[in-house]
Every structure is written in structure tokens, then in C-alpha cells.
Design an enzyme around this catalytic site. Structure first.
Site, PDB file in Angstrom:
ATOM      1  N   LYS A 111      51.675  -9.958  16.216  1.00  0.00           N
ATOM      2  CA  LYS A 111      51.368  -8.626  16.747  1.00  0.00           C
ATOM      3  C   LYS A 111      52.585  -7.744  16.501  1.00  0.00           C
ATOM      4  CE  LYS A 111      49.644  -6.332  20.920  1.00  0.00           C
ATOM      5  NZ  LYS A 111      50.408  -5.152  20.653  1.00  0.00           N
ATOM      6  N   ASP A 113      55.141  -4.768  16.521  1.00  0.00           N
ATOM      7  CA  ASP A 113      55.495  -3.865  17.613  1.00  0.00           C
ATOM      8  C   ASP A 113      55.862  -2.482  17.078  1.00  0.00           C
ATOM      9  OD1 ASP A 113      55.967  -2.997  20.118  1.00  0.00           O
ATOM     10  OD2 ASP A 113      57.841  -4.080  20.413  1.00  0.00           O
ATOM     11  N   CYS A 401      67.721  10.434  54.317  1.00  0.00           N
ATOM     12  CA  CYS A 401      67.465  10.806  52.923  1.00  0.00           C
ATOM     13  C   CYS A 401      68.791  11.169  52.239  1.00  0.00           C
ATOM     14  CB  CYS A 401      66.500  11.988  52.871  1.00  0.00           C
ATOM     15  SG  CYS A 401      66.307  12.632  51.206  1.00  0.00           S
ATOM     16  N   CYS A 417      61.037   9.752  52.683  1.00  0.00           N
ATOM     17  CA  CYS A 417      61.644  10.930  53.298  1.00  0.00           C
ATOM     18  C   CYS A 417      60.462  11.801  53.710  1.00  0.00           C
ATOM     19  CB  CYS A 417      62.517  11.661  52.288  1.00  0.00           C
ATOM     20  SG  CYS A 417      62.953  13.306  52.870  1.00  0.00           S
TER      21      CYS A 417
HETATM   22  S1  IVH Z   1      43.956  -5.302  14.667  1.00  0.00           S
HETATM   23  C1  IVH Z   1      40.359  -3.465  17.222  1.00  0.00           C
HETATM   24  N1  IVH Z   1      46.081  -6.648  14.009  1.00  0.00           N
HETATM   25  O1  IVH Z   1      48.140  -4.117  18.541  1.00  0.00           O
HETATM   26  C2  IVH Z   1      41.823  -3.617  17.047  1.00  0.00           C
HETATM   27  N2  IVH Z   1      46.343  -4.927  15.604  1.00  0.00           N
HETATM   28  O2  IVH Z   1      45.413  -4.246  20.587  1.00  0.00           O
HETATM   29  C3  IVH Z   1      42.225  -3.622  15.616  1.00  0.00           C
HETATM   30  N3  IVH Z   1      48.664  -4.576  16.335  1.00  0.00           N
HETATM   31  O3  IVH Z   1      46.587  -1.111  18.743  1.00  0.00           O
HETATM   32  C4  IVH Z   1      43.671  -3.807  15.464  1.00  0.00           C
HETATM   33  N4  IVH Z   1      49.556  -6.127  15.091  1.00  0.00           N
HETATM   34  O4  IVH Z   1      48.486  -1.249  17.080  1.00  0.00           O
HETATM   35  C5  IVH Z   1      45.599  -5.652  14.785  1.00  0.00           C
HETATM   36  N5  IVH Z   1      47.872  -7.878  13.246  1.00  0.00           N
HETATM   37  C6  IVH Z   1      47.396  -6.920  14.015  1.00  0.00           C
HETATM   38  C7  IVH Z   1      48.226  -6.152  14.852  1.00  0.00           C
HETATM   39  C8  IVH Z   1      47.651  -5.157  15.645  1.00  0.00           C
HETATM   40  C9  IVH Z   1      49.798  -5.179  15.969  1.00  0.00           C
HETATM   41  C10 IVH Z   1      48.594  -3.527  17.362  1.00  0.00           C
HETATM   42  C11 IVH Z   1      47.677  -2.394  17.043  1.00  0.00           C
HETATM   43  C12 IVH Z   1      46.626  -2.353  18.145  1.00  0.00           C
HETATM   44  C13 IVH Z   1      47.098  -3.403  19.116  1.00  0.00           C
HETATM   45  C14 IVH Z   1      45.986  -4.435  19.366  1.00  0.00           C
END
Ligand code: IVH
Length: 662
Positions: A111, A113, A401, A417
């Protein structure tokens, strides 16, 4: 060779070299050769600008400065996944999937960032890019996205496609950007995510270009249109098209223990990756299975985001300072030497309230662990009692306060307060009014607002809009000059044009956060309509409950608040919702009230958006005022209620017919 051919050849060489370098991890030319081609191309394009191509790599330096970002409506809403935080929730997710799908296979992806972006290609050429925004509309960042070296300007196939992925800043670029910030005496970025978000939203794309952002592709919203059968194939296809993907880390698995193993492995190497990740995204691999699982009213059922536990960092508590919030609540704050927590440098953390400190027996001089709570404000989690020194000092709660000296009162775990006129409360409200998500008035640090308050320039939020009357005086204040006052006043002036939801949030109505402000603005369209709203009607709006409804009614029953709104009106502060234009041509839909129940082929939010764009209101409960109930599969009690109240029922086909009758 003629010039045009040479330019074309150079563009193709350079784009191919970038593809080999970034996507295939297999450089084929030296840096020197790259620079030579690039410089030759640059000088030819300078001489023959008419021959410059849309996909020329020289476009990556950025161009003219914009006044504002245009809004873009996403063709497919940009949803995100629900977050989960532990093994148990992973097991539950898998069990839920298995109720519909026999032997699910999942893709696991880091995921990223950063922030998500949508890129549109036509005939293989990048034509538009947008931020996620609220998922329905985002901002046009085409100029800025083109500066990102890992965004292909032309794909390897001449197709039309929308591609989603993450815009992010690498750890290295983040360090570099902050060195630059320090050199210029500017505030440093808190973390790479903020840095990426701030850099992609620059009106001057030359600044974005300098920040050296990156892009990783991970999603195609309509994969079946490209003959793809699985998410993994989508990822492979994206790479073939010229996108950087996380191909070394993305993985296919088919059971929970493999998911957990993947998460463990990834958390071990997380620190060594060149970019920040904050978890793992799980997606059901087979696209037919995805379809079967569909969506809830908010999120896909076919995927979920597992978030790594927040990092805990040890530091020594140096002092505790008490602050007074907008409601008068007193918060003890831990002060310590700056430490890095989840990529941000922090030196303050909340201790919530005195009971919290007492329960944990927190003392000054203790070694404490700090963690980011709910992603932003760090909190003190634990005291390391085994490392306590003899000279640690127990905390004493203040009785009065720290601002107005009024005797504090205690309600449940919190001290307050009780003085309505406590300057700390006023100052907090003024600060809140200027914040980015509120009226977004730039140039006011907390200190300046406190000074202006004490000097009597700003006592109420409408005083911001009269500040221009003191322009000459202000210019003479220490630390201010002609230019900074000019900028400040311009920013105040611009804020008058904000859409209603910003003003509503900025007013600090209890329980009306950013999201609620938007819901109310979309529904009522003008401040005057909202002022007249009654409790019952408010409560019937989707996502508005009793507490919010009561708070809104109370706020507008208070004469003092109505007078404030009048004064703001006199200053020409906009009181209307400026969201998407509403098309009122369809009499069958315009001004009608709809309720949606059961599972439909499209996400409920999407249907709601369409109805609202035709002037309808969509509420969550069926009442006598409801005109239509749209019913999908497995409808609940709303359907029965609609029948009992004799309200017109529409199935999805009826709904489609209705919205197409303009
Ligand atoms: S797929 C329907 N793949 O994490 C969601 N998201 O909740 C389609 N993100 O807002 C997104 N890495 O900004 C997807 N490999 C990945 C991701 C990713 C980061 C973020 C994205 C999204 C949130 C997922």
C-alpha cells in the site's frame, strides 16, 4: 535527415530509454548519452517549436503558471477500500469473500503512502490527470503530472485508457526537498505523503518538476474492456503499456496464512524500500469474482487495505503544557525533544486529559512511547516504568484556565474552562476558521492570529473581512511588510468565494466536520435554506444523525450566530454551494426525494450522485415526504415501509428510464 524526423527520432529514443530504465529496470544507454540526446532535442525544439510533440520529454520541466485547478468529474468514481488493522480482521474479510466465492485467489500489493491519481490516455497519449478529490470530482493536475519522470507521456499501444496509481515522493527526494526548505528558511514537510500532496498541487508546474515525484500504477477501472480476466493481468498489462508497477513485490496467494506471511515479510523489508508504504492492499484476483462481490454503499467488497500498526518511538518527557480548545476543553500536551514518528518529525503529543495521565502515572522525566493517533496528532501511549528515574516529577493538574484564570470544571474525564468569553477559545476558533480545510486563508500562523487578537484587530471571524481597513497600520507592524500584508489580504479576499461547505466547517458548529458540512451544503444549497431547516428534515438526510441535527438547529437558534452570518453576508462572503451545476430539466426527478435500498448493479453513491446532479434529494429513511424508493436485490425494511406508505417503487430499469427522460 530532416529536422522533423530527427526530433521524432530523439523523442522516441529518450522515451524508450526511460521505459527501459524505470519500467524494465534495465538501462540501455549511459547518463551521458541520455543527456546528449536530451540537449540536442531541447535545442532543436527551441529553434522549431512547431515541431515539438505532446509526448516530448522536454515537457517534463513544467510550463506556464495556472490561476487555479479546474475540476474534473471522474468517469468511474474513485473509491478507496476499508481499512483493517489485524489478523482477525483479515480472517473475517476472507470469510466474507468465501461466502460468495468458492476458492478465492487474492493479489497482494504494497500500500503506497502517497495520494491516488487518475491518468487518462487517448490514442496512447496522456491527455488528462486528476487527483482523487472527493472520489466523484478531483482537480485537473495534467500539467503537473507530466513532470513526473515515471508517468509515461505516450504508451506502448495507441489505446484509450484510464489508469489509476499512486503519486508519491521517494525517501531520497523527501530528504532533498527538506534540505531545500531549510536553506530557504521555510517550514519543512512533515512526511513524504504531505510533500507529494503539496507538490502535485502547485499552480506552477516548474515547482512540481523540481520536487521529483514518482508514480506507480496499480489499477484499471474497466479491465474487461481490455480483455483482462484478473487483477494480476491488469498489473502485467500496465507494465507492458509503459507504467512502473510494483512487479517485484505484487503477489498472488490463495489463503489467509499466505497473506499473513506476505505482511510479515513486507514489514521486515519496509524500512529498506526507497519509498514509504503503510500497509498491504488485498484484491480478489478474478474479475468475475470481483463483479459477484460488488460494492457496499461506500466501498468495494472485493478488496481491503491492511494498515501496518503505527510505529511507536521512545522519547523523554520534558514538560507538559495545557491548551484550551474551541469548546473550552483543556488538553495536557507532552513536550519532548523532536523524534521521527512514521516519517514525521514531532515534538508535541497529546495526553488527552488528566485522567489519562493519572491512569498511566505519567511523570515529567519519564521515558514514554509516542505514536501517531488516527494518522495525524501523535499521542503518548505508554510510560516505561522500568526506566523511571528517582527525580521524575508527578504531574499536577491546573485548577484555573491558563488563559483567563477562570476556575475549571470537570465533566466526565475532561476539564473545561466554563468561560464562554475565554480568549483561548476565541483564538482557537479564529485559527480553525483559516485552516486549509476551512476557509483556507494563507499566511496566518497561530502566532499572528494570537497577536492580531490581542491587538484587537480580529475578535470575531467576520473581522478578517474588515482587516483591509487597517492595511497601512498593519504594514508598520514588526515582522510585516507591504508584500506580506498584500498577500494576506488577497488570501482573505479570495476566501470570500469559497463554496458553502467550507464556511460551514469554518464556523465550528459542533459535530459539523468537513464531511458533514459538504453533505449539508449539497442538500440545502444556500445558508438561508439551512438556517430554516428543521430537526426532522435534517435527521432524514443520509449520514446525518440526531446529534448533528440537534447541534445544527441549536446553532441557528442562537441570535448571536445569526448576527454573525449577517455580518459575513454584508462582507460579501459567499453563502452558496458552488458544487456541480444541477440540471433541473427533468421534472420527474428535480426537487423530488428518493430513497435507495437493496443491492443494485452500480454503487449506491454513484446513483445518488446522478440523482443529485438532476436536482433530487436522496435521503436514508422513508417518510411521507419520500417521492420514490429505488429498490434493488434483497431490500430491507425500507421497502416494506414504502409499500405501507404507498410510495412509488422503482426497480433499476424504471430508475434508468426516469433519469433519461429529460
Ligand atoms: S487500488 C477501489 N492499490 O490506498 C480502490 N490502492 O484504500 C482502488 N493505495 O485510495 C485502489 N496502494 O490511494 C490500490 N496497490 C494499491 C494501492 C492503493 C496505495 C491507496 C489508494 C487508495 C487507498 C486504498
Amino acid at each position: 535527415m530532416d529536422i522533423k524526423n530527427r526530433i521524432n527520432e530523439l523523442i522516441d529514443y529518450i522515451n524508450k530509454a526511460s521505459y527501459e530504465y524505470y519500467v524494465l529496470d534495465n538501462p540501455t544507454i549511459t547518463d551521458q548519452e541520455y543527456d546528449d540526446y536530451y540537449n540536442e532535442l531541447l535545442s532543436l525544439e527551441e529553434k522549431y517549436p512547431e515541431l515539438k510533440r505532446e509526448d516530448s520529454p522536454t515537457n517534463r520541466v513544467g510550463g506556464e503558471v495556472l490561476d487555479k485547478f479546474e475540476k474534473v468529474t471522474h468517469v468511474h468514481p474513485m473509491l478507496s477500500f476499508d481499512d483493517i488493522f489485524n489478523e482477525e480482521e483479515i480472517i473475517l474479510f476472507d470469510e466474507r469473500v468465501r461466502k460468495t466465492i468458492k476458492n478465492p485467489c487474492y493479489t497482494l500489493e504494497p500500500k503506497m503512502d502517497g495520494l491516488s491519481g487518475s491518468l487518462i490516455y487517448e490514442n496512447g497519449v496522456l491527455v488528462k490527470a486528476a487527483t482523487r478529490g472527493d472520489g466523484i470530482t478531483g482537480e485537473d493536475i495534467t500539467k503537473n503530472i507530466k513532470t513526473i519522470k515515471t508517468v509515461p507521456l505516450r504508451l506502448t499501444q495507441n489505446i484509450d485508457i484510464e489508469v489509476r496509481g499512486e503519486i508519491y515522493m521517494s525517501k531520497l527526494s523527501f530528504e532533498k526537498a527538506n534540505i531545500e526548505k531549510r536553506k530557504n528558511n521555510e517550514n519543512e514537510f512533515a512526511n513524504p505523503r504531505n510533500a507529494a500532496a503539496g507538490s502535485i498541487r502547485q499552480l506552477d508546474s516548474k515547482i512540481t518538476a523540481k520536487r521529483d515525484l514518482d508514480f506507480i500504477a496499480y489499477f484499471i477501472p474497466n479491465p474487461e474492456d481490455y480483455g483482462l480476466k484478473t487483477q494480476f493481468e491488469s498489473l502485467e498489462y500496465l507494465r507492458k503499456l509503459g507504467f512502473v508497477t510494483n512487479y517485484k513485490l505484487n503477489k498472488k496467494v490463495d489463503n489467509v496464512s499466505e497473506i499473513i506471511e506476505y505482511i510479515d515479510d513486507l514489514s521486515k523489508i519496509r524500512k529498506d524500500l526507497p519509498y514509504n508504504i503503510d500497509g498491504v492492499v488485498l484484491k480478489v484476483n478474478n474479475l468475475d469474482d470481483e463483479k459477484k462481490l460488488g460494492f457496499t454503499s461506500r466501498v468495494p467488497r472485493w478488496g481491503i487495505a491492511y494498515k501496518f500498526p503505527a510505529e511507536e518511538v521512545l522519547t523523554t518527557l520534558k514538560d507538559v503544557k495545557f491548551t484550551v480548545g474551541r469548546t473550552g476543553k483543556i488538553t495536557p500536551n507532552a513536550i519532548f525533544s523532536p523524534v521521527h514518528v512514521d516519517g514525521s518529525l514531532v515534538s508535541k503529543a497529546t495526553l488527552h486529559n488528566y485522567d489519562y495521565c493519572k491512569d498511566k502515572d505519567i511523570r515529567i522525566g519519564d521515558v514514554v512511547s509516542i505514536r501517531k493517533a488516527g494518522d495525524v496528532i501523535p499521542e503518548v501511549v505508554e510510560v516505561k516504568l522500568d526506566r523511571r528515574k528517582e527525580d521524575s516529577i508527578p504531574l499536577k493538574m491546573i485548577t484555573n484556565c491558563p488563559f483567563c484564570n477562570t476556575l475549571l470544571i470537570k465533566k466526565d474525564a475532561n476539564h473545561f474552562c466554563p468561560n464562554d468569553k475565554c480568549p483561548a477559545r476565541d483564538i482557537e476558533s479564529l485559527i480553525h476558521f483559516t485552516q486549509r480545510d476551512a476557509m483556507y486563508i494563507e499566511g496566518f500562523g497561530d502566532r499572528i492570529i494570537e497577536d492580531f487578537y490581542n491587538m484587537n484587530y480580529i475578535r470575531n471571524v467576520d473581522d478578517f473581512y474588515n482587516l483591509h481597513k487597517y492595511k497601512d497600520e498593519l504594514k508598520t507592524l514588526e515582522g510585516f511588510g507591504e508584500k506580506s500584508i498584500e498577500n494576506l489580504l488577497n488570501s482573505i479576499e479570495n476566501s470570500k468565494n469559497n463554496s458553502l461547505e467550507r464556511l460551514l466547517f469554518a464556523l465550528g458548529i459542533r459535530y459539523v466536520g468537513k464531511k458533514t458540512a459538504k453533505i449539508l451544503s449539497k442538500y440545502y444549497k444556500t445558508m438561508d435554506n439551512l438556517i430554516k431547516a428543521d430537526y426532522e428534515e435534517l435527521k432524514s438526510i443520509d449520514e446525518i444523525g440526531e446529534t448533528i441535527a440537534k447541534s445544527v438547529v441549536d446553532y441557528f437558534n442562537d441570535e448571536k450566530n445569526l448576527k454573525l452570518i449577517d455580518r459575513l453576508k454584508k462582507c460579501n462572503v459567499n453563502m452558496r454551494y458552488l458544487g456541480k451545476e444541477v440540471n433541473t430539466n427533468n421534472d420527474l426527478v428535480n426537487s423530488k426525494t428518493f430513497v435507495i435500498t437493496g443491492t443494485l448493479s452500480k454503487p449506491r453513491d454513484e446513483i445518488k450522485e446522478v440523482l443529485e446532479s438532476l436536482g433530487a434529494n436522496v435521503t436514508s429513511s422513508v417518510t411521507k415526504k419520500t417521492d420514490y424508493v429505488i429498490v434493488g436485490e434483497n431490500p430491507g425494511s425500507k421497502y416494506d415501509k414504502a409499500i405501507s406508505l404507498n410510495i412509488k417503487i422503482l426497480n433499476e430499469e424504471d430508475y434508468n428510464k426516469l433519469i433519461n427522460k429529460s
